[in-house]
Design an enzyme around this catalytic site. Structure first.
Site, PDB file in Angstrom:
ATOM      1  N   ASP A 306      47.252  27.965  43.151  1.00 19.33           N
ATOM      2  CA  ASP A 306      45.854  28.021  43.591  1.00 19.33           C
ATOM      3  C   ASP A 306      44.971  27.696  42.390  1.00 19.33           C
ATOM      4  O   ASP A 306      44.553  28.574  41.640  1.00 19.33           O
ATOM      5  CB  ASP A 306      45.525  29.409  44.141  1.00 19.33           C
ATOM      6  CG  ASP A 306      44.133  29.471  44.764  1.00 19.33           C
ATOM      7  OD1 ASP A 306      43.341  28.523  44.558  1.00 19.33           O
ATOM      8  OD2 ASP A 306      43.838  30.460  45.450  1.00 19.33           O
ATOM      9  N   HIS A 311      38.211  30.546  39.888  1.00 13.08           N
ATOM     10  CA  HIS A 311      38.897  31.709  39.336  1.00 13.08           C
ATOM     11  C   HIS A 311      39.092  31.650  37.826  1.00 13.08           C
ATOM     12  O   HIS A 311      39.686  32.570  37.259  1.00 13.08           O
ATOM     13  CB  HIS A 311      40.245  31.873  40.028  1.00 13.08           C
ATOM     14  CG  HIS A 311      40.150  31.951  41.511  1.00 13.08           C
ATOM     15  ND1 HIS A 311      39.502  32.973  42.168  1.00 13.08           N
ATOM     16  CD2 HIS A 311      40.593  31.105  42.489  1.00 13.08           C
ATOM     17  CE1 HIS A 311      39.563  32.771  43.471  1.00 13.08           C
ATOM     18  NE2 HIS A 311      40.207  31.642  43.687  1.00 13.08           N
ATOM     19  N   ILE A 326      36.071  34.883  39.542  1.00 18.53           N
ATOM     20  CA  ILE A 326      36.505  36.044  40.332  1.00 18.53           C
ATOM     21  C   ILE A 326      38.011  36.013  40.533  1.00 18.53           C
ATOM     22  O   ILE A 326      38.666  34.946  40.414  1.00 18.53           O
ATOM     23  CB  ILE A 326      35.789  36.078  41.700  1.00 18.53           C
ATOM     24  CG1 ILE A 326      36.132  34.836  42.525  1.00 18.53           C
ATOM     25  CG2 ILE A 326      34.289  36.225  41.519  1.00 18.53           C
ATOM     26  CD1 ILE A 326      35.584  34.847  43.926  1.00 18.53           C
TER      27      ILE A 326
END
Length: 330
Positions: A306, A311, A326
């Site tokens: 991912d 992120h 996050i």
């Protein structure tokens, strides 16, 4: 205004000249310009000393969906001209506003129709191969640790362990890695453009049919199950089925992805397609355990596939309205 002038000499006979003198219109025109006259945007007819306000009367009309032809118009002509239940417009501006409203509603309906066409889209995912190294990396990414005091999770990290196992939640990885990129590669028809910074993992349903083998090549097929208009965004439900090379179903997933800022497209606001989750018992838990995430956890977890910059990249996270990068939703 109706008045006799040089421009109307070939329209009105000469004996109309004293009846339709311009002087019999001028006072009325002058009053329309006066500060005491509060009428604006209205239609009036005046001539020969007579004056009246005119209103627009409009049939309900028919909105044709493109492409449409002369035959389509002919077939609906009685509806176009039906003055049984008419609309009254006090001025031309209101008539234009009504037309604008009809066209905007049609535009919103087209957007909703376009979104509906996205539902059912099949997502062909490439094969997904993994080894013990990949599953151990996943275990580290979700916080699995060992210590001298507690070696119970060593079987998830050490490929030489006699009971080496794959964490059951690894079942989300094949679908996420092979399917999610394709879903939003070309956007969603009917919705405005958005970036991956706006796509958040909202909910997840996973059903494991059998334990995951330590290494395998898996085949996943996905399908868009629904798109829900949440006004502030769109909720996209995506279902996946993952199989082994011999066709045995290993697991199924449903991902609920919330796309910020693309709602209000006139679509449905509820769905019956969302998989029910396990009901949390209405009592105190049997046991509790606290775990603390570490600062580089998202940087480690993303190596499972991912790679959304949301992120890890502060600048990209700021584009999505976040102060800092996050953690992954799952």
């Amino acid at each position: 205004p109706v008045a006799y002038s040089r421009l109307t000499t070939d329209i009105f006979p000469p004996d109309f000249e004293p009846v339709l003198k311009p002087e019999l219109v001028a006072p009325f025109a002058a009053y329309l310009c006066h500060e005491d006259c509060r009428d604006t945007g209205s239609i009036f007819e005046a001539g020969g000393g007579w004056a009246a306000k005119v209103q627009l009367e409009q049939s309900k009309g028919v909105l044709f969906k493109e492409p449409f032809s002369l035959d389509d118009v002919s077939g609906k002509w009685n509806e176009v001209t039906d003055m049984t239940n008419t609309l009254h417009h006090t001025d031309g501006q209101k008539a234009a506003m009504h037309l604008g409203s009809v066209l905007m509603d049609n535009h919103d309906n087209k957007k909703a129709d376009s979104v509906e066409s996205f539902i059912g889209k099949v997502i062909k995912c490439p094969p997904f191969s993994y080894t013990q190294k990949d599953t151990a990396l996943y275990a580290l990414g979700v916080g699995v640790t060992v210590s001298r005091q507690d070696m119970s999770d060593l079987k998830f990290l050490y490929e030489g362990h006699e009971d080496f196992s794959v964490l059951p939640s690894y079942a989300v990885i094949p679908a996420m890695v092979t399917g999610m990129t394709d879903i939003f590669a070309n956007g969603i028809p009917g919705l405005k453009h958005f970036t991956s910074a706006q796509a958040l993992h909202g909910e997840q349903y996973v059903e494991l049919k059998r334990p995951l083998p330590p290494k395998a090549t898996l085949y996943t097929e996905g399908r868009i199950e629904d798109v829900v208009d949440k006004k502030s965004g769109a909720l996209v439900l995506v279902g996946f089925e993952t199989k082994t090379e011999d066709g045995e179903v290993v697991c199924t997933n449903q991902m609920a992805v919330f796309v910020i800022g693309v709602g209000g497209f006139g679509g449905k606001q509820t769905t019956s397609k969302l998989k029910p989750i396990v009901r949390i018992p209405d009592r105190a838990p049997d046991a509790t355990r606290q775990e603390k995430t570490f600062e580089s956890q998202a940087a480690l977890y993303r190596l499972n596939g991912d790679y959304n910059p949301l992120h890890i990249d502060p600048a990209f996270a700021a584009m999505g309205g976040f102060k800092d990068p996050i953690l992954h939703g799952l």
